[in-house]
Design an enzyme around this catalytic site. Sequence first.
Site, short mmCIF file in Angstrom:
data_model
loop_
_atom_site.label_atom_id
_atom_site.label_comp_id
_atom_site.label_asym_id
_atom_site.label_seq_id
_atom_site.Cartn_x
_atom_site.Cartn_y
_atom_site.Cartn_z
N GLU A 188 0.78 -1.24 0.00
CA GLU A 188 0.00 0.00 0.00
C GLU A 188 0.82 1.29 0.00
OE1 GLU A 188 -2.94 -0.27 3.15
OE2 GLU A 188 -4.18 -1.53 1.89
N GLU A 292 -5.83 -7.70 -0.77
CA GLU A 292 -6.54 -7.48 0.51
C GLU A 292 -7.97 -7.10 0.22
OE1 GLU A 292 -5.00 -4.80 3.53
OE2 GLU A 292 -2.98 -5.53 3.17
#
Length: 476
Positions: A188, A292
């Site tokens: 991320e 995710e």
Amino acid sequence: MAYLKVSGTKVVDQNGKEVILRGAGLGGWMNMENFITGYPGCEFQIREALAGVVGEQKSEFFFDKFLEYFFTDADAAFFKSLGLNCIRLPFNYRHFEDDMNPRVLKPEGFKHLDRVIDLCAKHGIYTILDLHTAPGGQNTDWHADAGTHIANFWNHKDFQDRIVWLWEELAKHYVGNTWIAGYNPLNEPTDPYHTRIIGVYDRLYEAIRKIDPHHALFLDGNTFASDFSHFGDAHKRWDNVAYSIHDYSVFGFPASPEPYQSSETQLRRLRRSYEKKRQWMDERGLCVWNGEWGPVYARKEYEGERTDAINTERYQVLKDQLDIYNKDRLSWSIWLYKDIGFQGMVFVSRETPYMTLFKDFLAKKHRLAIDAWGADESHIREVYKPLIDLIKSEVKPEHQNLYPAPVWKLSDRVGRLSRNILVSEFLVQEWAEHFRGKSEAELDEIARSFSFESCLHREGLNKILTDNATQVAQEN
Ligand SMILES: O[C@@H]1[C@@H](O)[C@H](O[C@@H]2CO[C@@H](O[C@@H]3CO[C@@H](O)[C@H](O)[C@H]3O)[C@H](O)[C@H]2O)OC[C@H]1O
């Protein structure tokens, strides 16, 4: 056995047969996180505080035991029994490199990572290695373990050099391991310029490929793996690469704007938000991995009688997402395998020494809503409202949406910073004080609370995952 590799839009085995990776992330393990493991703030803060309370040696002992119990043979056997085939392994760079001794490999960092990769392999489970934290913090959130919301990784070349170095070391160590499906070099990223990320990926690609030409790379999009719009033609320089989105849907969280009923409009919104994230890959025929996703769940002690109704809705979101993914033959990794009861497929029982010891503390954390991500903060909203109102009234509208907007709105930013970072910091010492005077045997017992045998199963979630595995197996 040979390496998996990326071919066009698919992951394939040595015979070119498609392999769809379906599994979960082992968050909260080699990168501990507030809501997953129950502490306040960041991992580096609680490690420091615990060493201050029980001493360096006992603190190391506790964390080592925690790492050991968190994933054992029983976990791997259970995971496999659900019909899943891949575990994403997030880890913190600090296991391999000390900030005060940069670029000197800590070989002990491999101890548990090797152990879990091998356990998974023994049960026929692939693993994906995920560098979840980078020096300086590669994103603005607590899980980057930087203790700040400024992602300084992007501002200091030396921080970037250090992860290139680290991936060279990891590639040397894992080059021959065919049970590793690939490397996910940076979780991320939030690069406010959207361009430095490409330079870092170019460097990582070249460095890893010189040592390890075999393993696939899974590259996260910018802004929490949601945005590839600035990647341009970069993919033309990269081979054997899949692109990772994180597909959290607001409908799976307390912040949902409305009850989730699988309505046409909601299903359209679910699909649209997913398609937007993968658009760049689709336009170029590239492979997508959803690294995710997944709702969070209500708990009886907090949501009371509403718990079951809330969770029925959340499971519906999950099922609807799975339907979308199945149609696309998407590889995915749900967040989360294990935690203390918010999101995990299995979770530590309330009766264990850890949960008993921290019962009141966890209730306080919940009152303060300091695990900001995914939390229902309606009960403390009024406390922060004056601050948000003040900013709104004094700051020009065009200056109110600081990056990572639009993913973080003004209220998200105030909430994350003030609760995750500021208020949390005041509770770090209190967390550590719970361990004062504990013997090694007691520390061992507390750590053992995270073992598979001490966990309960989130039956609803696991049933959906198993049913899905059965369904997709029959269709193939
Ligand atoms: O370690 C994980 C971490 O990787 C993960 O990070 C968060 C992912 O989501 C981001 O917010 C979402 C952005 O899209 C919206 O549509 C969703 O509603 C938001 O949840 C968030 O800022 C990241 O920190 O989250 C869980 C951690 O345990």
